[in-house]
Design an enzyme around this catalytic site. Structure first.
Site, PDB file in Angstrom:
ATOM      1  N   ALA A   1      -6.381   4.256  -9.323  1.00 21.36           N
ATOM      2  CA  ALA A   1      -6.182   4.228 -10.791  1.00 21.36           C
ATOM      3  C   ALA A   1      -7.212   4.432 -11.517  1.00 21.36           C
ATOM      4  CB  ALA A   1      -5.407   2.907 -11.116  1.00 21.36           C
ATOM      5  N   MET A   2      -7.472   4.899 -12.359  1.00 23.03           N
ATOM      6  CA  MET A   2      -8.721   5.080 -13.274  1.00 23.03           C
ATOM      7  C   MET A   2      -8.390   4.981 -14.913  1.00 23.03           C
ATOM      8  SD  MET A   2     -12.024   5.720 -13.112  1.00 23.03           S
ATOM      9  CE  MET A   2     -13.021   5.771 -14.745  1.00 23.03           C
TER      10      MET A   2
ATOM     11  N   HIS B   1       7.673  -8.076  -6.020  1.00 22.32           N
ATOM     12  CA  HIS B   1       6.139  -7.651  -5.737  1.00 22.32           C
ATOM     13  C   HIS B   1       5.886  -6.341  -6.303  1.00 22.32           C
ATOM     14  CE1 HIS B   1       2.515  -6.684  -3.287  1.00 22.32           C
ATOM     15  NE2 HIS B   1       3.307  -5.475  -3.131  1.00 22.32           N
ATOM     16  N   GLU B   2       6.501  -5.346  -6.320  1.00 20.08           N
ATOM     17  CA  GLU B   2       6.148  -3.995  -6.943  1.00 20.08           C
ATOM     18  C   GLU B   2       5.926  -4.493  -8.671  1.00 20.08           C
ATOM     19  OE1 GLU B   2       4.781  -0.639  -7.264  1.00 20.08           O
ATOM     20  OE2 GLU B   2       5.315  -1.593  -5.370  1.00 20.08           O
TER      21      GLU B   2
ATOM     22  N   HIS C   1       2.967  -6.508  -9.166  1.00 17.44           N
ATOM     23  CA  HIS C   1       1.515  -5.631  -8.727  1.00 17.44           C
ATOM     24  C   HIS C   1       1.368  -4.620  -9.702  1.00 17.44           C
ATOM     25  CE1 HIS C   1      -0.938  -3.341  -6.041  1.00 17.44           C
ATOM     26  NE2 HIS C   1      -0.380  -2.367  -6.212  1.00 17.44           N
TER      27      HIS C   1
ATOM     28  N   TYR D   1     -15.115  -6.044  -6.314  1.00 21.31           N
ATOM     29  CA  TYR D   1     -13.983  -6.510  -6.709  1.00 21.31           C
ATOM     30  C   TYR D   1     -13.360  -7.912  -6.624  1.00 21.31           C
ATOM     31  CZ  TYR D   1     -12.901  -1.689  -7.899  1.00 21.31           C
ATOM     32  OH  TYR D   1     -12.895  -0.350  -8.391  1.00 21.31           O
TER      33      TYR D   1
END
Length: 772
Positions: free
Chosen positions: A148-149, A183-184, A187, A282
């Protein structure tokens, strides 16, 4: 066709001529000429769409975008696609989520649309900054290397981070995301939160890439706060330690690991920019931020951050600027007292590599610190004189104590001296607030072990996790003996937290050793010792598998770790686990549309084949060849077919692997590597490789040999075995490769001898403690 850009860190220069440095900012006027059947997106809203013809008379569309705000080159972005979108407006900001037409039509991006708005508002309120752009596009790309950005106004994501399929739950066979819902969601909420937050981070850009951790580490810390708002059921402190702090503590202890903030010169000399986008940036960045927020209090931390964002909006800053703002907030109040300036404290964590281990002597109340390094390495005797300024959160006999600071290599804390009573105990780094490990003296460890056996909940879950993780890490690095670590596992029958069990099992039954452990006398002892303790938690979860697996939907750790628990139970030969596997596998054989519960599918397929005969194996083969099986289904079955317990089945499987018609060539090596890691597959696969070497080497060259050798190395215990491998390699390899291989084998032999010594100690200890 699809075009999407990813310009961080230094790719803007490949798109347009520029001084491609984060500190240099400009406004951008962008226009894109593209095929009329596509739509063009960029950072800003489109203000004009016109048409033109080229010299061949073909028609093109020109999309022109509004002038951007002042920003760094790496944040410019563009996408040309034929996607569809869903939209909503939040506080006057238009939010659009773009994805493949069929995904939008099926509602797969609705969840992302619903969480993005509230997260925006939360961040604006929390940081007291208003989001400066008129629109926000989030684009789901089918394939995207960066994950992702956070480009301003045009965020790009890998599809898996942005799509959630409401019909999925545990079922749909075709579901690309078979990962379980909660979870998804957690997340994904975190992903979206993380990148929106980094946009606020884009208001202030680092001066140069050596302060990258400021952007990324701060955002990693906040993503956990943000997910709570969207998914309140997640226990984020546990997830944070399990996914962020603990893994980076395991990496950040080698000699060559860089510090969080290196100088520009060091980076230009010895690191590539891309290598800075790693777990140090991170995870260590987030862990240090967590610690900082802990000793400042969240209230003061957010206050400082807000003033920092205000002052440096649309410009650049480095870590010292942030420390200055925190210092101003600290000086303006008197509740929180620090032992040194914020800069001195934080520089000790960001400018030195590694982290400390604290050693305690509770008879005298002395705590000393040193860098945590592997004492087994000869060359680590040269002492590093790094010292840190360490916040120590602690509790005594269950009640929290005021924060203490260790600001030199050793210090006496009279309030930490314990009495003769075995009920008097001390626990440091409560809830893992600090980025360090703790090495207790024998006296306190005995008391903690006793406490765990009598009342495990007296120690918070995260601290139990940390206590056990620390003792195993200390064992591995030669600070304490393995027996000391094992004492802390006696209580496990009373442990009901899966994330703690997972960490214990990864230490006692590492995945790469399952096949070799069976050859040692430790196996039957481990079996008896572990099963006795695993039964309560195993039966608790097996109940759900039998009765109502959907009830586990909100149990985040069951989604991630139940497989390891069940795999270990079956590996230890627990009859109930083996029966459950054959039963569920048989159910699938009766009805190929039946779905084995996703949480334990790998284990069920493996042991379904292992306990069965050729009938079960052939069914796996048939399912593997079904045209509608997903990549993940195929991988699970490839692995399961290597679990067969009959030699001829394994041999036939390996033969299939050679055939051009049954497999594409790149699967042969996968099959060999699956087989070679299994207890009976090990010899069979090795013989297979030596017999078929001419054909295999033509196909795969030396790569395969290296991979097989790595695995074979674990089984090399005697000189005779080394001789056997060596003979084969001498006959097949060039001279320079032989030297490297000989070295590899010697290393493997040393490792295996050390492991054997360790396992003898473990076996002796288990023998003594089986009946406790």
């Amino acid at each position: 066709m699809l075009i999407a850009s990813q310009l961080e860190p230094t790719y803007a220069r490949t798109v347009y001529p520029c001084f491609d440095e984060p500190a240099m900012k400009a406004t951008f006027n962008i226009r894109i000429v593209h095929d009329p059947s596509y739509v063009a997106l960029s950072n800003m809203p489109a203000i004009d769409i016109s048409e033109m013809k080229d010299e061949n008379g073909s028609l093109w569309t020109i999309t022109k975008f509004n002038t951007s705000l002042k920003m760094s080159t790496y944040l410019t972005a563009f996408v040309v696609c034929d996607f569809d979108y869903v939209t909503r407006t939040e506080r006057g900001n238009e939010i659009r989520i773009w994805a493949r037409k069929e995904a939008v039509k099926s509602g797969y991006v609705d969840y992302a649309l619903n969480v993005t708005g509230p997260i925006f508002s939360f961040l604006e309120d929390l940081l007291n900054v208003s989001y400066p752009l008129p629109k926000t596009d989030l684009v789901a790309l089918p394939d995207f290397g960066a994950g992702a950005m956070e480009n301003w106004g045009l965020m790009t994501f890998h599809e898996s981070s942005l799509m959630y399929r409401p019909s999925d739950k545990f079922t749909s066979r075709k579901a690309m995301i078979a990962i379980i819902v909660s979870h998804e969601l957690g997340h994904q909420a975190r992903d979206i939160f993380f990148f929106l937050l980094k946009w606020f981070g884009n208001l202030v850009t680092m001066n140069w890439w050596n302060d990258l951790w400021l952007n990324e580490g701060l955002a990693s810390y906040f993503e956990y706060l943000g997910a709570i708002i969207v998914e309140p059921k997640l226990s984020l402190d546990k997830i944070f330690y399990d996914h962020v702090v603990q893994p980076v503590l395991r990496e950040d202890n080698e000699r060559g690991v860089r510090s969080l903030s290196e100088t520009e010169e060091q980076i230009k000399e010895s690191f590539s920019l891309i290598s800075l986008f790693d777990s140090i940036t991170y995870s260590k960045g987030a862990s240090i931020t967590w610690m900082l927020s802990g000793f400042l209090t969240e209230k003061l931390f957010i206050r400082a951050l807000t003033s920092y964002l205000k002052e440096f909006s649309f410009s650049n800053a480095n870590q010292d600027d942030l420390w200055t703002h925190i210092q101003m907030v600290i000086d303006a109040q008197n509740e929180v007292q620090l032992p040194a300036s914020v800069k001195q404290i934080m520089d000790s964590w960001t400018c030195q590599n590694g982290f400390p281990v604290l050693t305690l002597n509770l008879t005298t109340g002395t705590i000393s610190q040193e860098q945590f390094l592997n004492k087994k390495n000869e060359n680590s005797t040269d002492s590093y004189n790094n010292t840190w300024i360490i916040p120590i959160s602690w509790m005594r006999n269950g009640s929290s104590q005021p924060l203490m600071w260790l600001d030199k290599s050793s210090k006496v804390f009279p309030e930490m001296q314990v009495s003769e009573s075995e009920y008097d105990w001390v626990l440091l780094n409560v809830n893992l607030n600090g980025y360090y490990r703790v090495n207790y003296d024998q006296l306190n460890l005995k008391r903690l072990a006793r406490l765990l056996e009598n009342d495990p909940k007296a120690i918070p879950a995260v601290s139990r996790f940390q206590l056990i993780d620390d003792v195993f890490a200390l064992t591995q690095f030669g600070y304490i003996q393995i027996e000391t670590a094992l004492e802390l596992t006696k209580y496990l029958a009373r442990e009901d937290e899966l994330f703690i069990w997972n960490m214990v099992l990864l230490n006692l039954v590492p995945e790469n050793l399952e096949s070799t452990l069976k050859n040692y006398e430790v196996y039957p002892l481990l079996k008896k010792y572990l099963l006795k303790r695993m039964l309560p938690i195993y039966h608790y979860y097996a109940g759900f598998i039998h009765e109502n697996v959907d009830a586990l939907e909100d149990d985040y750790f069951a989604q991630v770790y139940l497989e390891k628990l069940f795999a270990t139970a079956c590996w230890l030969g627990l009859q109930d686990c083996l029966n459950l596997s054959s039963e569920l596998y048989a159910k699938w054989m009766d009805n190929p549309e039946y779905k084995i519960p996703f949480l334990i599918r790998r284990t069920v397929c493996c042991y379904g084949v292992a306990v069965g005969s050729d009938k079960e194996w052939n069914f796996a083969w048939e399912m593997y060849n079904r045209t509608d099986s997903t990549k993940e289904d195929k991988d699970i079955l490839l692995s399961a077919m290597s679990c067969a317990k009959e030699s001829w089945l394994l041999y036939r499987y390996l033969q299939y692997g050679l055939s051009d018609t049954l497999f594409s060539a790149n699967y042969t090596s996968v099959i060999i590597l699956y087989a070679v890691t299994k207890d009976i597959g090990n010899r069979i696969a090795w013989e297979f490789v030596t017999e078929n070497w001419p054909l295999l080497s033509e196909r795969y060259g030396k790569e395969l040999l290296h991979d097989v050798l790595k695995v074979m190395g674990r089984f090399v215990n005697t000189d005779v075995q080394i001789q056997e491998l060596q003979t084969f390699y001498n006959a097949t390899l060039e001279k320079d490769e032989r030297v490297a291989t000989t070295l590899l084998l010697e290393l493997a032999k040393i490792e295996n001898m050390e492991r054997r010594e360790l396992l003898i100690k473990v076996a002796k200890w288990l023998q003594k403690n089986l009946d406790d």
